[in-house]
Design a protein around this motif. Structure first.
Motif, short mmCIF file in Angstrom:
data_model
loop_
_atom_site.label_atom_id
_atom_site.label_comp_id
_atom_site.label_asym_id
_atom_site.label_seq_id
_atom_site.Cartn_x
_atom_site.Cartn_y
_atom_site.Cartn_z
N SER A 73 0.86 -1.20 0.00
CA SER A 73 0.00 0.00 0.00
C SER A 73 0.88 1.23 0.00
O SER A 73 0.95 1.96 0.99
CB SER A 73 -0.90 0.03 1.24
OG SER A 73 -1.46 -1.24 1.51
N VAL A 99 -2.73 -2.21 -3.59
CA VAL A 99 -3.99 -1.46 -3.50
C VAL A 99 -3.95 -0.23 -4.41
O VAL A 99 -4.75 0.70 -4.24
CB VAL A 99 -4.25 -1.01 -2.04
CG1 VAL A 99 -4.30 -2.21 -1.10
CG2 VAL A 99 -3.19 -0.02 -1.57
N SER A 101 -4.07 2.69 -7.31
CA SER A 101 -5.17 3.24 -8.11
C SER A 101 -4.96 3.11 -9.60
O SER A 101 -5.83 3.48 -10.39
CB SER A 101 -5.35 4.72 -7.78
OG SER A 101 -5.51 4.89 -6.40
N LYS A 103 -3.43 0.24 -12.55
CA LYS A 103 -3.09 -1.18 -12.54
C LYS A 103 -2.09 -1.58 -13.62
O LYS A 103 -1.16 -2.35 -13.34
CB LYS A 103 -4.37 -2.04 -12.63
CG LYS A 103 -5.28 -1.88 -11.41
CD LYS A 103 -5.01 -2.85 -10.26
CE LYS A 103 -3.71 -2.84 -9.53
NZ LYS A 103 -3.58 -1.82 -8.49
N HIS A 124 -7.32 -3.34 -6.22
CA HIS A 124 -7.57 -1.93 -5.94
C HIS A 124 -8.88 -1.75 -5.18
O HIS A 124 -9.96 -1.78 -5.78
CB HIS A 124 -7.62 -1.13 -7.26
CG HIS A 124 -7.89 0.33 -7.06
ND1 HIS A 124 -8.43 1.13 -8.03
CD2 HIS A 124 -7.69 1.13 -5.97
CE1 HIS A 124 -8.55 2.36 -7.56
NE2 HIS A 124 -8.12 2.38 -6.33
N CYS A 147 -13.90 -3.73 -4.40
CA CYS A 147 -12.47 -3.98 -4.56
C CYS A 147 -12.32 -4.64 -5.93
O CYS A 147 -12.99 -5.64 -6.22
CB CYS A 147 -11.96 -4.90 -3.46
SG CYS A 147 -10.18 -5.19 -3.58
#
Lengths: 309, 309
Positions: A73, A99, A101, A103, A124, A147
Motif C-alpha cells: 500500500s 492497493v 489506483s 493497474k 484496488h 475492490c
C-alpha cells in the motif's frame, strides 16, 4: 499456530489504506501475525504507538519473510522498488497484492520481480477519504465498497479465491476486470474528478480580483465540495497522474472539448443547450443514490451535521 | 394588527428558497400575513397543501398589495418580468428584495420598474441544496449562512437595516458589496464549480469505453461528489449562466488555462509541478474547515451516515 485465515500478513506501507486494513485484520482476527513496514521512521513509530501490528521494521524484505499474504500500500510510483526489495524473501506460495489506483503501470513495475511460486494478484479497493497517514485509517473503511482485481492470465484461481475471501471479510464486494479497462474506468470515476478539483482550487487561489478570504468565507456556495478531493495526498496523486497518463489525457481531452462547447453556449446565450445538459446530469445523480453509492440527504447531509456540531 | 416585524410579507416564487423563507417566517412569527405567489398552478397548490402562507395567488401583482416586504425568489431570468408585473401594486414604503445568484443583471432588469418610494435592496442568501421545489425547503436553511446585499447608491439605510434584521432573525450573517464584485466572487465560489460539475458529469455520460453502470457503481471514488452540484435546478442554472456571462467566461478562461498547464505537466511527466499544486490546494481546504464553512469529518461525514442507514 493460529486458526486465522492467514498465518502472517505483511503490510508494506501503513498510510490511510494500510492502517485501515491493519485495524480490520486485528478486529476480525484474520491473521496470526501482522508485520508492518514503512520507509518513514516517524510513520513506523506512529504505527507502533497505534498498535497496528505485531512487529515493525523499516525493511520491507524483513517484513515479508514467512508471510502468506503481502499487501503493498504505497504510492504507485514506488511499487517497482518495493517488489524488487521483497522478491528475495517472499515465501513460496504467498499471495502478493497491492492497493494501487492504477493497474497497468503497477503490473509492469512489479511483475518482472515476482518469483515463481508467488501468486501476484493486482488489486484496488475503491475506498478512502481525503485524509492520509496511519492516524487517518479506521475500522470498516472497506465495508460496502468495491475492490477490483485485475488478475493476470496465469493467476491461480485458488489463490484468487482466498484473496477474494479476505476482502469480503472486510465487507467489500469484489469485481474483476482487465488492467487496461480498470485504468480507463478509474480515469473517469476518480482520476479526472481529482485533477479537476485540484485545478479549480488552484485557479481560485490565484485570483487577484477576489481575495482568498472571500473564497473561503463564501465557499459553501459550491466551491467547498471541490476542496475535499483537492486535499488528498499529493504524493499519491502525483503518482497516479504519472502512471495512468494515457487514460487521463484522453479523459482530459474529452472534458476540455465538452467544456469548450459549454463555454461557447454561454457566450452565445444558447440557453437550450445549457438546459439540456443540466437536465441530463440530474438523472445520473439519481441513479447513484438509488444504487446506494451516495447518501440521499441534501448537501451530503452536512446541514444536519453542522447543526449538531 | 400584529406585533410581528412585518405586517405582510409577499413571497414571489416558492421553490427551495422561497419555501424555506416561508417556514422560518412562520416559525419565528416574523409577519402578520404571508402571501404566496407562483406562476405554476401545481406549485401554488402544493404550497397551500404545505401551509406555507396565509394566502395564495397566481398573480404576483395581487400578492404584493399591502405587503411591506416583498421577496422575489425566481430564476434570475424572470426578475424583470416580475418587477414589471408588481410595479403598479407595490405599496409605498415597501421593501423589495430578491435572492438571485447574479446581481448586476437582476438590478438592470428590476430597477427600471421600481416605483418611487419603494426601497429596492438586491440580496443574495448563499444557501441552498441540490434539491428544488417547495417540498425541498426547510426551517433553518439560512442559519449560519451569509446573505450578501448589493445596495444601490440611493438605498435608504433605515430600510436596509430593517432587511438586515430580517435575515439576521433567520440566522444569517449579512455582508455588503457592490454588484460587480458580487458577480465576480460568485463566479468563482459558485458558478464555476456548478458548471464544471455539470460538464464532468456530461463527459462521463457520453463515454463508450466505460459504461454508465460502471460510472454509477464506482462513483464513490470521487465522481459522486460532482453529481450533487450537477443535480441542481436546470432552469436556475441556465439563467445564472446567461446572466453572469462576463464573469463566468473570465473564470472559465482562467480555469482552462490552468488545466492546459496541468495537462502538459502530466504529458511530460513533470511530477514536481503536480506535487506543488496538489500541496498548495490542501491549505485552502484546511482554511475552509477552520472558518466553519465545512464539516471536519472525512468524506463529508458520509461514511458514518451510510453506516447508520
Amino acid at each position: 499456530m493460529s486458526e486465522a485465515p492467514f498465518e502472517k500478513i505483511a503490510l508494506i506501507g501503513i498510510g490511510l489504506i494500510g492502517s485501515s486494513i491493519a485495524r480490520d485484520v486485528k478486529a476480525l482476527g484474520l491473521a496470526g501475525e501482522i508485520s508492518v513496514s514503512t520507509r518513514s521512521p516517524d510513520t513506523l513509530k506512529r504505527a507502533e504507538e497505534l498498535e497496528l501490528g505485531t512487529s515493525y521494521t523499516a525493511s520491507a524484505a524483513e517484513a515479508v519473510k514467512d508471510a502468506d499474504l503481502v499487501i503493498v500500500s504505497v504510492p504507485v510510483g514506488a511499487s517497482g522498488a518495493v517488489a524488487e526489495q521483497i522478491a528475495p524473501t517472499l515465501r513460496k506460495g504467498a499471495i502478493l497484492t497491492d492497493v494501487g489506483s492504477t493497474k497497468a503501470s503497477v503490473i509492469a513495475q512489479m511483475q518482472p520481480h515476482v518469483p515463481e511460486g508467488v501468486h501476484f494478484i493486482p488489486g484496488h479497493p475503491l475506498a478512502g477519504t481525503e485524509k492520509s497517514g496511519p492516524d487517518a485509517g479506521f475500522e470498516g473503511l472497506f465495508a460496502g465498497r468495491w475492490c477490483i482485481f485485475t488478475p493476470l492470465p496465469e493467476t491461480d484461481r485458488t489463490a484468487l479465491d482466498r484473496l477474494r475471501g479476505f476482502w469480503e471479510a472486510l465487507g467489500s464486494r469484489v469485481d474483476e476486470m482487465d488492467p487496461q479497462h480498470h485504468d480507463k474506468v478509474l480515469a473517469i470515476v476518480s482520476h479526472l474528478p481529482h485533477i479537476i478539483a485540484y485545478n479549480i482550487v488552484g485557479t481560485a487561489d490565484d485570483l487577484e480580483a477576489v481575495t482568498q478570504s472571500e473564497v473561503i468565507k463564501y465557499s459553501a456556495s459550491g466551491f467547498r465540495d471541490f476542496t475535499r478531493l483537492a486535499a488528498s495526498d499529493p504524493t499519491m496523486w502525483r503518482d497516479v497522474c504519472l502512471h495512468n497518463k494515457d487514460a487521463i489525457l484522453e479523459m482530459l481531452a474529452r472534458f476540455s472539448e465538452d467544456l469548450a462547447y459549454l463555454q461557447r453556449a454561454i457566450r452565445w446565450g444558447e440557453g437550450d443547450k445549457l438546459f439540456d445538459l443540466f437536465t441530463r446530469t440530474r438523472t445520473i445523480r439519481r441513479s447513484i443514490v438509488e444504487a446506494g453509492q451516495d447518501v440521499d440527504e441534501p448537501d451530503f447531509g452536512r446541514h444536519g451535521a453542522a447543526k449538531k456540531s
